[in-house]
Design a protein around this motif. Structure first.
Motif, PDB file in Angstrom:
ATOM      1  N   GLU A 285       0.279   4.456  -2.396  1.00 38.98           N
ATOM      2  CA  GLU A 285      -0.033   5.782  -1.849  1.00 38.98           C
ATOM      3  C   GLU A 285       0.960   6.831  -2.353  1.00 38.98           C
ATOM      4  O   GLU A 285       0.569   7.934  -2.775  1.00 38.98           O
ATOM      5  CB  GLU A 285      -0.012   5.730  -0.323  1.00 38.98           C
ATOM      6  CG  GLU A 285      -0.421   7.036   0.343  1.00 38.98           C
ATOM      7  CD  GLU A 285      -0.385   6.931   1.850  1.00 38.98           C
ATOM      8  OE1 GLU A 285      -1.310   7.447   2.501  1.00 38.98           O
ATOM      9  OE2 GLU A 285       0.580   6.316   2.375  1.00 38.98           O
TER      10      GLU A 285
ATOM     11  N   TYR B 198       0.812  -1.218   0.000  1.00 42.39           N
ATOM     12  CA  TYR B 198       0.000   0.000   0.000  1.00 42.39           C
ATOM     13  C   TYR B 198       0.847   1.271   0.000  1.00 42.39           C
ATOM     14  O   TYR B 198       0.506   2.252  -0.665  1.00 42.39           O
ATOM     15  CB  TYR B 198      -0.953   0.032   1.211  1.00 42.39           C
ATOM     16  CG  TYR B 198      -1.668   1.359   1.300  1.00 42.39           C
ATOM     17  CD1 TYR B 198      -2.617   1.705   0.336  1.00 42.39           C
ATOM     18  CD2 TYR B 198      -1.360   2.281   2.297  1.00 42.39           C
ATOM     19  CE1 TYR B 198      -3.249   2.946   0.379  1.00 42.39           C
ATOM     20  CE2 TYR B 198      -1.994   3.512   2.349  1.00 42.39           C
ATOM     21  CZ  TYR B 198      -2.938   3.836   1.390  1.00 42.39           C
ATOM     22  OH  TYR B 198      -3.558   5.065   1.429  1.00 42.39           O
TER      23      TYR B 198
ATOM     24  N   LYS C 170      -8.272   3.473  -1.546  1.00 40.78           N
ATOM     25  CA  LYS C 170      -7.861   4.055  -0.256  1.00 40.78           C
ATOM     26  C   LYS C 170      -6.958   5.264  -0.470  1.00 40.78           C
ATOM     27  O   LYS C 170      -7.061   6.273   0.242  1.00 40.78           O
ATOM     28  CB  LYS C 170      -7.149   2.991   0.580  1.00 40.78           C
ATOM     29  CG  LYS C 170      -6.631   3.469   1.941  1.00 40.78           C
ATOM     30  CD  LYS C 170      -6.036   2.307   2.719  1.00 40.78           C
ATOM     31  CE  LYS C 170      -5.303   2.788   3.973  1.00 40.78           C
ATOM     32  NZ  LYS C 170      -6.211   3.464   4.923  1.00 40.78           N
ATOM     33  N   ALA C 171      -6.111   5.193  -1.482  1.00 37.84           N
ATOM     34  CA  ALA C 171      -5.155   6.276  -1.739  1.00 37.84           C
ATOM     35  C   ALA C 171      -5.815   7.541  -2.296  1.00 37.84           C
ATOM     36  O   ALA C 171      -5.280   8.637  -2.121  1.00 37.84           O
ATOM     37  CB  ALA C 171      -4.076   5.791  -2.711  1.00 37.84           C
TER      38      ALA C 171
ATOM     39  N   TYR D 229      -8.464  -2.115  -3.700  1.00 32.17           N
ATOM     40  CA  TYR D 229      -8.612  -1.546  -2.359  1.00 32.17           C
ATOM     41  C   TYR D 229      -7.543  -0.486  -2.087  1.00 32.17           C
ATOM     42  O   TYR D 229      -7.849   0.613  -1.607  1.00 32.17           O
ATOM     43  CB  TYR D 229      -8.529  -2.660  -1.317  1.00 32.17           C
ATOM     44  CG  TYR D 229      -8.969  -2.244   0.070  1.00 32.17           C
ATOM     45  CD1 TYR D 229     -10.236  -2.550   0.530  1.00 32.17           C
ATOM     46  CD2 TYR D 229      -8.098  -1.554   0.919  1.00 32.17           C
ATOM     47  CE1 TYR D 229     -10.642  -2.173   1.814  1.00 32.17           C
ATOM     48  CE2 TYR D 229      -8.489  -1.166   2.183  1.00 32.17           C
ATOM     49  CZ  TYR D 229      -9.764  -1.481   2.633  1.00 32.17           C
ATOM     50  OH  TYR D 229     -10.154  -1.085   3.893  1.00 32.17           O
ATOM     51  N   TYR D 230      -6.293  -0.812  -2.414  1.00 35.30           N
ATOM     52  CA  TYR D 230      -5.192   0.127  -2.164  1.00 35.30           C
ATOM     53  C   TYR D 230      -5.368   1.417  -2.968  1.00 35.30           C
ATOM     54  O   TYR D 230      -5.176   2.523  -2.437  1.00 35.30           O
ATOM     55  CB  TYR D 230      -3.856  -0.521  -2.531  1.00 35.30           C
ATOM     56  CG  TYR D 230      -3.391  -1.634  -1.608  1.00 35.30           C
ATOM     57  CD1 TYR D 230      -3.972  -1.832  -0.355  1.00 35.30           C
ATOM     58  CD2 TYR D 230      -2.363  -2.497  -1.993  1.00 35.30           C
ATOM     59  CE1 TYR D 230      -3.545  -2.844   0.481  1.00 35.30           C
ATOM     60  CE2 TYR D 230      -1.931  -3.526  -1.157  1.00 35.30           C
ATOM     61  CZ  TYR D 230      -2.529  -3.692   0.077  1.00 35.30           C
ATOM     62  OH  TYR D 230      -2.097  -4.699   0.905  1.00 35.30           O
ATOM     63  N   CYS D 231      -5.715   1.286  -4.238  1.00 40.82           N
ATOM     64  CA  CYS D 231      -5.852   2.484  -5.085  1.00 40.82           C
ATOM     65  C   CYS D 231      -7.001   3.364  -4.609  1.00 40.82           C
ATOM     66  O   CYS D 231      -6.878   4.598  -4.576  1.00 40.82           O
ATOM     67  CB  CYS D 231      -6.065   2.078  -6.545  1.00 40.82           C
ATOM     68  SG  CYS D 231      -4.605   1.381  -7.341  1.00 40.82           S
TER      69      CYS D 231
END
Length: 333
Positions: free
Chosen positions: A106, A102, A158-159, A154-156
């Protein structure tokens, strides 16, 4: 009494037909992405590549994310040729494994926004499918699909979520699959990751709606992409025969529908009658984009549940026939 019942039935059918025409063919007002920054993961091929080209045609500044640099460079040139205004629009690419870490995602997203401007539309198209029965699926294959299909999205998201909320505008698209609506033989691991995307989409839609950020869940059928060609290599016979219940579509068709549905603020984006059946039968507590859509789902859910049962029965027949054929082959050996 019989006459009035007939009149009521005709009226009901006419209302359903009207709602269907309005839902399927009425063009809602679309948001404008001109001069906005659109980011597409899995943007070097398949559906993602075609979404990037469509965004460029609409005047957006485009960033594509994938891992293969050579493919990214080739796709960047195609997108540049599609730009509405080549002198003004910018097209960039980023080589990144979005599901690995992540912190890397980010940082990459923050760097992108500094150089290309705030991300207005994030389209998560990165994904992979490795078929096999649960006992035949390796842990490496399982982890690969979890990392790419779920964690990458999910990571993208969230960022970008906090900055979209702060600016009170934005669009997020998750490219899932019709396999997010039903479990399919040979897709135990793949379906799990795609079902997870539906849960993610419904959750963030609730979180982001007050901030004018829309969420669209794209549910394409089998699509003629390089990923699908690789998927075919690992498909059990049962999975291949079940997949033939729906026709293979081209990635440009899926991308065009995805893009329009996202700009219209729709939650579900589907192609074909099977997609309509699945989203109607499985709508449950999912967000609805209009009263028209809600009325259609409420009116047709029961009937289409019966239709879906015939599909399920045909799938079970396929599985039993394949098992019977294998048993007969073993006896003849």
């Amino acid at each position: 009494m019989g006459v009035w019942l007939g009149v009521a039935l005709v009226a009901f059918v006419l209302i359903i037909v009207f709602l269907l025409i309005k839902q399927l063919f009425w063009n809602a007002q679309l948001k404008n992405v001109k001069n906005k920054h659109v980011v597409i993961t899995g943007g070097s091929s398949g559906i993602g590549k075609h979404v990037a080209i469509i965004a460029a045609k609409h005047g957006a500044n485009v960033t594509i994310i994938a891992r293969d640099i050579q493919r990214l460079e080739a796709t960047k040139n195609e997108i540049l040729h599609a730009c509405e205004n080549k002198d003004v629009q910018r097209v960039e690419y980023l080589s990144l494994d979005i599901g690995a870490n992540y912190e890397n995602v980010e940082k990459a997203v923050a760097d992108l926004e500094r150089t290309m401007g705030p991300i207005y539309m994030l389209v998560n198209c990165a994904g992979t499918a490795i078929c096999g029965k649960i006992e035949d699926t390796t842990l490496d294959s399982l982890n690969k699909m979890i990392n790419i299909n779920f964690l990458g999205a999910y990571y993208c998201i969230k960022a970008v979520a906090q900055r979209m909320k702060a600016s009170r505008e934005g669009m997020i698209v998750l490219t899932s699959s019709q396999a997010a609506m039903l479990g399919i033989f040979g897709y135990s691991a793949y379906c799990s990751t795609k079902f997870a995307l539906r849960g993610l989409a419904e959750s963030i839609a609730m979180e982001l709606q007050p901030y004018n950020v829309s969420v669209t869940l794209c549910l394409p059928p089998d699509t003629d992409t390089p990923g699908f060609a690789a998927e075919e290599l690992s498909k059990p016979l049962e999975t291949r025969l079940i997949s033939q219940a729906a026709k293979l579509v081209t990635p440009d068709v899926v991308a065009d529908k995805l893009f329009k549905d996202a700009l219209a603020g729709k939650f579900f984006s589907t192609v074909g009658f099977e997609g309509f059946i699945l989203t109607t039968v499985c709508s449950g507590m999912s967000p609805f984009s209009s009263i028209c859509e809600l009325l259609l789902q409420a009116s047709l859910m029961g009937f289409l549940r019966i239709v879906s049962a015939f599909y399920l029965i045909s799938f079970q027949k396929i599985i039993l026939n394949c098992m019977k054929m294998r048993n007969e082959n073993k006896k003849s050996e």
